[in-house]
Design a protein around this motif. Structure first.
Motif, mmCIF file in Angstrom:
data_model
loop_
_atom_site.group_PDB
_atom_site.id
_atom_site.type_symbol
_atom_site.label_atom_id
_atom_site.label_comp_id
_atom_site.label_asym_id
_atom_site.label_seq_id
_atom_site.Cartn_x
_atom_site.Cartn_y
_atom_site.Cartn_z
ATOM 1 N N UNK A 243 0.868 -1.184 0.000
ATOM 2 C CA UNK A 243 0.000 0.000 0.000
ATOM 3 C C UNK A 243 0.902 1.231 0.000
ATOM 4 N N UNK A 244 0.867 1.967 -1.076
ATOM 5 C CA UNK A 244 1.738 3.133 -1.230
ATOM 6 C C UNK A 244 0.874 4.391 -1.142
ATOM 7 N N UNK A 245 1.047 5.136 -0.081
ATOM 8 C CA UNK A 245 0.293 6.377 0.114
ATOM 9 C C UNK A 245 1.248 7.519 -0.216
ATOM 10 N N UNK A 246 0.948 8.227 -1.276
ATOM 11 C CA UNK A 246 1.910 9.209 -1.756
ATOM 12 C C UNK A 246 1.206 10.433 -2.319
ATOM 13 N N UNK A 247 1.930 11.502 -2.372
ATOM 14 C CA UNK A 247 1.374 12.702 -3.004
ATOM 15 C C UNK A 247 1.853 12.815 -4.448
ATOM 16 N N UNK A 248 2.651 11.830 -4.914
ATOM 17 C CA UNK A 248 3.207 11.893 -6.265
ATOM 18 C C UNK A 248 2.601 10.793 -7.136
ATOM 19 N N UNK B 90 -3.383 8.130 -3.912
ATOM 20 C CA UNK B 90 -3.002 9.541 -3.964
ATOM 21 C C UNK B 90 -4.084 10.437 -3.366
ATOM 22 N N UNK B 91 -5.156 9.812 -2.894
ATOM 23 C CA UNK B 91 -6.177 10.570 -2.158
ATOM 24 C C UNK B 91 -6.239 10.010 -0.744
ATOM 25 N N UNK B 92 -5.289 10.398 0.071
ATOM 26 C CA UNK B 92 -5.163 9.751 1.382
ATOM 27 C C UNK B 92 -6.384 9.935 2.265
ATOM 28 N N UNK C 170 3.405 -1.071 4.020
ATOM 29 C CA UNK C 170 2.773 0.252 3.927
ATOM 30 C C UNK C 170 3.874 1.290 3.742
ATOM 31 N N UNK C 171 3.743 2.092 2.702
ATOM 32 C CA UNK C 171 4.711 3.160 2.456
ATOM 33 C C UNK C 171 3.962 4.493 2.529
ATOM 34 N N UNK C 172 4.434 5.386 3.385
ATOM 35 C CA UNK C 172 3.883 6.743 3.417
ATOM 36 C C UNK C 172 4.967 7.664 2.872
ATOM 37 N N UNK C 173 4.668 8.277 1.747
ATOM 38 C CA UNK C 173 5.675 9.044 1.031
ATOM 39 C C UNK C 173 5.212 10.487 0.860
ATOM 40 N N UNK C 174 5.835 11.371 1.576
ATOM 41 C CA UNK C 174 5.624 12.800 1.380
ATOM 42 C C UNK C 174 4.147 13.191 1.474
#
Lengths: 566, 876
Positions: free
Chosen positions: B277-282, B302-304, B318-322
């Motif tokens: 699960x990649x939660x990112x703004x990019x 990209x819509x957290x 789980x990855x939380x990126x920026x």
């Protein structure tokens, strides 16, 4: 009797004060007189000399001591049990196997606790449960001696690990808000508020069997574990038909698990370890497992289906004997066939051309965790639904696979033409049929051989004309619910003259055999006198004692006034 | 003072008669008379009454969802009746409660928020406000179905001598339809259709509209044709991505008197292969491709704001990126800790200007999971900050939140926490706002006066009304507008359902932001509350962040997050050299050529048990790549950006893919070996977990038995369950489920973990109407001496509980003993007795002449004899 204000005992210092007063030399009282005729007598006494003198016995001294003692007793607030007071106490005995090692200590500690609690009310209603709630209360009544006798007689701590919470909640509910709940155990588990723990365990080292299996090739494999904190040596042997064969000696490091293995002779075999304080895991019986034979009748048309032949060959312990336990038949579209027994109903009619909507699994045990996304089925007439049908797989609103209850047993309908569908190639379909076959086999009355855990519930299909009995170690019991014996050993389940199960019950609960976490604890949350205060009233002699104190004091003063206090 | 047995006082005249008749006893002497009178008083059982003559009745009015409509028509009548019938000295206090409790006088008409019946909390709230010693009773106006257990309350109430009376309102069950069951497969594969089956029951026969929701979004509608009291409706659905999803069905029968049983929900787990699960703004993050190449099904979000806890189900990583903390749902953020520590998940936070401390993760629930800490260190602060905190002190803040604290107390604690995190050169101003802005702390550098400032903040009290937002913001801006600080920031704390007076806030915020200052908002309530949109707009226009929390206990953490985000110079946006540590070999089989420099990084500090694989070469030697084991799971921090701004040199790094894949593989952990399976299901109000394993696991379990832990909600504490051996190869554990709650859990088998959940309980707690809860209330009533009251006026004449009077006998008797001893001493010492005025001493026959004072011993028999002989001789 008890006191309401224990701190009132300080009033007993009044006795010391009386003695101290009497240690003082009596001083004459100044008196003004109108004549000198007593002067001569007055000169006989000297105002000088020691101020402290020996205590002389006098009536006044004893009266004052008695009055001071009585007042001190009154200050403490003497109380007696109310005649009508009743306290309800629920005792939950930890029924897990590890308690067997501490049974003597537990009974002794419980006897002390019962004696203590009994004095807190005029009448105590005892309720005795064994954790696991597999049995009704072991005792209910007001006789403490009978309670302790029931503990000795009825308590059977040989059960595998289980949650103590339901029994504690049951106990709490039974005794109400004012009641006491006591858990007798060998460690310090978390308990709900208002439950006291009486733990009597002490850690010790244990070595025992921790599991076993018998492979299909007839080889047994048993595991021995050293649960202790130091190395341990044990001698093991096999008991085969009453003959003891030495196996050898092994030394195990702390926590080590060692596997023993060998061929299983026909019939049964028991492994034995040199005994220690926990005996349940020192014997390991085994039998060669054999499931019940399932008699399968295959309809002519169904028998010609390659899928059915493949499916039958994958089943274990089946025969074509009569009468059948399971029928595999085909039926025309829209027809519910009559079968003499539980059945799998397949369809061989020609399919339509249009594909039905994608198959979807319902919330049914037979379809659980099976992937139906690849099941493609073509349109065809469906069996008219009945309210009692339990649908396992749907295609839109159309039931594809369902179980229908009939007086002769359940019928599993695969209500679509096999030809033209992907069911044969889909792993989920034969898996579902296997589940159904095993559920039918479970209901067949027959003989089987099983290895089970001690105390395990036994699902045994019975004819029901005579009560089933469990025979183990030469004893026969007729339980309401069939269970494996609580001690390791070979057992038989018989219905009349027919044997239904030849089983081996073995203890394999490693968590119960590990005594590293055993501990002692003695909680009495109501020991601060709250219960006693609630159950007691003023001593009935309280007013009379107060009056008596007044009389004693007045008497003292009267004697002093008359100068005759000596 | 009163007497329990006044009949004994009748002995008083006899005592006086005896004193008159037998004068030689000297009973008229003060000490003697007092001693005997005290004994007489002790006989009469004296008691001391405490707390005055009147009675306080605390009326607890149930405003929960199940009782609201029932209570509303009766409430005014009940209150009026109690007011009319009370006597002089009596007092009536009204507490409204649901999930919260509020004293009607303090909250000024505020209705407590929530739907559940937290009866225990409400009683404790009332207990906390009762004057000590004052006789009181509690009267419950409720349907009696508490949603929380009342453990411990009987003892507490008895100790305080408080009786609980009950006025019950009952539900009308005619025309009641209910969802009897909701059938849903426990698991399905991504893309696989499954059937949702709802059984509707009730009377009379007819059509009942049914809506099915997926994660609260409508997913289908139908009609249940109720015949003979029952109907079944089916829906089919399929989901494309993994995770756990919550389905619910809602009946739409008009005029249904019991709305609460019109809804039921269940979870389904959508499985598949290993998932990340990649939660990112990019969008199009390079990690997606890297992880996909490694065999992960990458679920890029990209819509957290739309994340749910269920998305963690089945995810190995789980990855939380920026992504800043405040845009993540609070539940999701809170669930990460349990996901890692108990469920064995892998967690990676990667750098960027919206990560770590800059992203507001300091003090957040994931802070303790990360191998780097984000605290403020003096030398790493930004320019000095002038922070103005605007605190809502409206009536709603007087509401209790348990433990005797109010929302105001927790908001104060949050503001004080902000103050603690600021440096000596920073300044803080605090305003408490209702319809006016009250300056509690004027802007000043903190220096050494922190304790005094904290004390001022903690003393802020709720004062009624609603918060005037514009007034508060204007006052705060005026305070910091011309302050000589490098940064100026306003934190507005307001009730999301009670924020008033927008005024010219747009113009004001334009002015604020034009001057380089910012405004963030902490809203107490949910994002759907009536004033939430307004507060969001304030934060957006103020170029700050917005947080919403329904749990007031989280306020201190939110204030801390916000303060650190503002005050900490967390992101170093300079190209910085790197130095490889030996730690990388702990998770990779071979060394890696790391980039020589990174374009920017988040400054953090390596935690004691963590390992750094890469550190900066600047003066901070800050960890750039760090990792550690956390409970059953693993966590890592990559402090530099892997995508977007400041990541050019890293993205050009040839070993980028190798690095992310190695890290991802390590974080995801090992696969669970074959031969074991876990099945969970709900049986009534219990969770049943079956662990099935083949013979190959026997040996492992003999050495180390499996363990199962269950935790409630996103952040509940884990509790261990007990396995029962059902048969060889099968363990079973059972646990009762609290209505309305959901649970997650994990089974630890050796070094591996089998996670499960979420599992929901059968109904909302509020509408479960569990008969045990009603019995519990009745038991509470009985245990405290209360009763069910049909005649409400009778409560004022109900017996006062015992503890309001104290037994005075011990003290009276002790005094009598003391007087008795003093009298004995007086006699012994030959002192003259104290006479009362009433004492009549016989006058001497002759006027006393000056005479020598002689001391005579007490009368003795030989003296008497001598005196007689002397008299005879004189006469002769």
């Amino acid at each position: 009797m008890s006191v309401a204000f224990p701190a009132g005992a300080w009033a007993l210092l009044g006795l010391a004060a009386v003695l101290a007063i009497h240690l003082l030399r009596r001083r004459p009282r100044r008196e003004t007189i109108a004549t000198l005729f007593l002067v001569e007598a007055a000169t006989l006494s000297s105002p000088g000399g020691r101020r402290i003198e020996r205590v002389r016995h006098s009536v006044s001294l004893w009266l004052q001591l008695a009055a001071a003692a009585l007042l001190a007793w009154l200050v403490m607030g003497p109380r007696v049990l109310r005649d009508e007071t009743v306290q309800r106490v629920a005792i939950v005995l930890d029924g897990t196997a590890s308690m067997g090692a501490f049974r003597t200590q537990a009974e002794a500690a419980l006897a002390r606790r019962v004696a203590r609690w009994q004095s807190r009310a005029a009448r105590t209603e005892w309720l005795l449960w064994e954790s696991g709630l597999r049995r009704p209360p072991l005792y209910a009544g007001g006789d403490a001696a009978a309670l302790l006798a029931a503990v000795s007689r009825e308590w059977d701590p040989r059960w595998p690990a289980h949650d103590l919470l339901p029994a504690l909640e049951q106990a709490r509910e039974s005794v109400g808000a004012h009641g006491l709940v006591l858990l007798v155990t060998d460690h310090a588990p978390a308990v709900p508020l208002g439950v006291d723990r009486l733990a009597v365990g002490t850690p010790f080292d244990n070595v025992g069997f921790a599991g076993a299996r018998v492979d299909s090739d007839g080889q047994w494999k048993a595991l021995v574990r050293n649960h202790g904190r130091g190395p341990a040596s044990r001698t093991w042997s096999t008991l085969d038909g009453g003959r003891t064969v030495p196996g050898g000696t092994m030394t195990l490091a702390p926590g080590e698990v060692r596997a023993l293995s060998g061929p299983l002779p026909a019939g049964e075999l028991t492994l034995a370890l040199e005994g220690d304080a926990f005996a349940l895991d020192d014997r390991l019986p085994m039998v060669a497992p054999r499931p019940k034979t399932l008699r399968v009748q295959v309809g002519d048309e169904a028998g010609r289906l390659p899928f059915v032949a493949r499916f039958l060959s994958s089943l274990e312990a089946v025969s074509r004997d009569e009468p059948p336990d399971l029928a595999i038949v085909t039926a025309p579209a829209g027809v519910r066939p009559q079968t003499p027994c539980p059945a799998i109903v397949l369809r061989t009619d020609a399919p339509g051309t249009r594909l039905l909507p994608a198959a979807a699994g319902g919330a049914h045990a037979l379809a659980e965790d099976l992937d139906w996304s690849g099941l493609l089925v073509r349109e065809s007439p469906a069996v008219a639904p009945v309210a009692a049908d339990e649908v396992a797989v749907w295609a839109g609103a159309r039931p594809l696979i369902f179980v229908s209850a009939t007086p002769r047993g359940p019928q599993l309908f695969a209500d679509f033409p096999l030809a033209g569908s992907s069911a044969e190639r889909l792993p989920a379909f034969p898996l579902l049929l296997h589940r159904f076959v095993e559920s039918v086999r479970a209901g067949v009355v027959g003989r089987e051989q099983r290895n089970v855990d001690t105390g395990a519930e036994l699902a045994v299909a019975l004819r029901g004309d005579t009560p089933a009995v469990v025979e183990a170690e030469g004893r026969s019991t007729q339980p309401a619910l069939l269970r494996a014996p609580l001690s390791p050993g070979v057992f038989h389940v018989r219905e009349g003259s027919e044997e239904r199960v030849l089983g081996a019950a073995r203890f394999a609960d490693a968590s119960e055999a590990d005594f590293a976490g055993a501990s002692s604890l003695d909680e009495d949350s109501q020991g601060d006198g709250r219960v006693a205060a609630r159950n007691r009233r003023d001593h009935p002699l309280l007013p009379w004692a107060t009056l008596l104190a007044g009389v004693l004091i007045a008497l003292d003063w009267a004697l002093l006034a008359r100068g005759g206090a000596r | 003072m009163s007497f329990g047995a006044p009949e004994w006082l009748v002995l008083g005249p006899f005592l006086l008669f005896a004193a008159w008749r037998f004068r030689s006893l000297g009973l008229w002497a003060l000490l003697r008379m007092a001693c005997l009178l005290l004994l007489l008083a002790a006989l009469a059982e004296p008691t001391l009454r405490r707390g005055g003559r009147g009675l306080d009745v605390w009326l607890l009015v149930d405003r929960s969802a199940s009782a609201r409509d029932l209570v509303a028509p009766r409430r005014a009548e009940v209150e009026a009746l109690l007011e009319r019938s009370r006597g002089g000295g009596d007092a009536l206090h009204v507490v409204d409660f649901a999930e919260e409790a509020a004293l009607r006088d303090e909250s000024r008409g505020f209705t407590p928020r929530g739907t559940e019946t937290r009866l225990g909390s409400a009683i404790r709230f009332a207990l906390g406000r009762m004057p000590p010693g004052r006789p009181a009773r509690v009267l419950l106006l409720t349907d009696g179905f508490s949603t929380e257990p009342l453990h411990g309350l009987p003892e507490t109430l008895r100790a305080q001598g408080i009786a609980v009376d009950l006025r019950r309102v009952t539900h009308d069950r005619t025309r009641d339809y209910r969802v009897e069951s909701l059938g849903l497969p426990a698991r399905a594969l991504a893309g696989e259709p499954f059937v949702i089956e709802a059984v509707v029951a009730g009377a009379p026969d007819g059509d009942v509209p049914v809506t099915v929701f997926r994660e609260d979004q409508p997913a289908g509608r139908g009609v249940a044709h109720v015949v003979n009291g029952r109907a079944t409706v089916r829906f089919t659905d399929a989901l494309g991505s993994g995770g756990a999803f919550r389905y619910s069905v809602q009946l739409g029968a008009p005029d249904d008197p019991v709305k609460g049983n019109d809804r039921e929900e269940a979870w389904i787990e959508i499985g598949g292969g290993p998932r990340a699960l990649l939660v990112t703004s990019h969008r199009g993050h390079p990690l997606e491709a890297a992880l996909a190449a490694q065999g992960f099904a990458v679920d890029a979000v990209t819509e957290p704001g739309r994340l749910t806890v269920g998305r963690l189900t089945g995810a190995r990583l789980l990855v939380i990126d920026d992504v800043p903390a405040h845009v993540l749902p609070a539940d999701f953020l809170a669930a990460v800790d349990g996901y890692v520590r108990f469920q064995g998940g892998g967690f990676l936070m990667t750098g960027g200007r919206q990560s770590f401390g800059s992203g507001g993760y300091f003090g957040s629930p994931v802070d303790s999971v990360l191998p780097v800490s984000m605290e403020l260190k003096q030398e790493h602060r930004k320019l000095a900050v002038a922070m103005a905190i605007v605190l809502d002190r409206s009536g709603s803040m007087a509401v209790g939140v348990g433990g005797g604290a109010t929302k105001m107390d927790l908001a104060n604690a949050g503001a004080a926490r902000s103050m603690e995190l600021l440096g000596e050169n920073d300044g803080i101003a605090v305003f408490a706002v209702d319809s006016e802005a009250h300056r509690v702390v004027p802007l000043a550098s903190l220096g050494r006066e922190r304790d005094e400032v904290a004390d001022l903040i903690r003393r802020i009290q709720s004062a009624g009304g609603g918060i005037f937002v514009y007034t508060g913001l204007a006052a705060a801006w005026k305070e910091i507008q011309k302050a000589p600080y490098g940064q100026r920031h306003i934190i507005l704390f307001a009730d999301a359902a009670d924020a008033e007076e927008p005024g010219e806030y747009q113009r004001l915020l334009e002015e604020v932001t034009a001057a380089g200052a910012t405004v963030s908002v902490i809203g107490l309530g949910s994002p759907t509350d009536s004033d939430a949109a307004f507060l969001r707009d304030v934060a957006a226009r103020g170029k700050g962040r917005v947080f919403f929390s329904v749990d007031a206990a989280t306020l201190p953490a939110l204030f801390a997050q916000e303060t650190v985000s503002v005050a900490r110079s967390a992101f170093v946006d300079e190209t910085t050299g790197t130095r490889t540590g030996a730690g990388w070999l702990e998770l990779a089989g071979r060394t890696l050529q790391f980039p020589a420099a990174v374009d920017g990084y988040n400054l953090g500090y390596l935690r004691p048990e963590a390992t750094a694989a890469l550190v900066t070469t600047d003066e901070y030697a800050a960890p750039l790549v760090a990792f550690w084991h956390r409970g059953a799971g693993r966590a890592a921090a990559v402090a530099f950006p892997l995508a977007g701004e400041d990541s050019e040199s890293v993205r050009a790094w040839p070993a980028y893919g190798d690095f992310t894949q190695t890290l991802g593989r390590w974080l995801a952990g090992a696969d669970v070996p074959a031969g074991i399976g876990l099945r969970t299901r709900r049986e009534g109000a219990h969770l049943v977990a079956d662990l099935m394993f083949d013979a190959s696991w026997e040996e492992r379990f003999a050495a180390r038995p499996p363990a199962i832990a269950l935790f409630e909600g996103a952040s509940g504490e884990a509790r261990e369950l007990t396995w029962e051996r059902i048969e060889p190869g099968r363990y079973r554990a059972r646990a009762p489920l609290r209505p309305g709650a959901w649970y997650r859990g994990a089974v630890r088998v050796g070094e591996q973990v089998l996670p499960f959940g979420p599992v929901g309980s059968p109904a909302t707690a509020e509408w479960a109407m569990d008969a045990r809860r009603l019995r519990e209330v009745e038991a509470l009533m009985a245990a405290t001496g209360g009763e069910e009251r049909s005649d409400l006026a009778s409560i004022w004449t109900a017996p006062r509980p015992n503890p309001t009077s104290a037994d005075a006998r011990p003290f009276v008797l002790l005094l009598a003993l003391a007087l008795f001893l003093v009298e004995a001493l007086r006699v012994r010492m030959g002192l003259a007795p104290l006479r009362s005025h009433a004492t009549v001493e016989p006058e001497p026959a002759l006027a006393p002449a000056p005479a020598p004072i002689v001391e005579t011993p007490a009368v003795r028999a030989d003296d008497e004899r001598r005196r007689r002989r002397y008299g005879a001789a004189k006469r002769s």
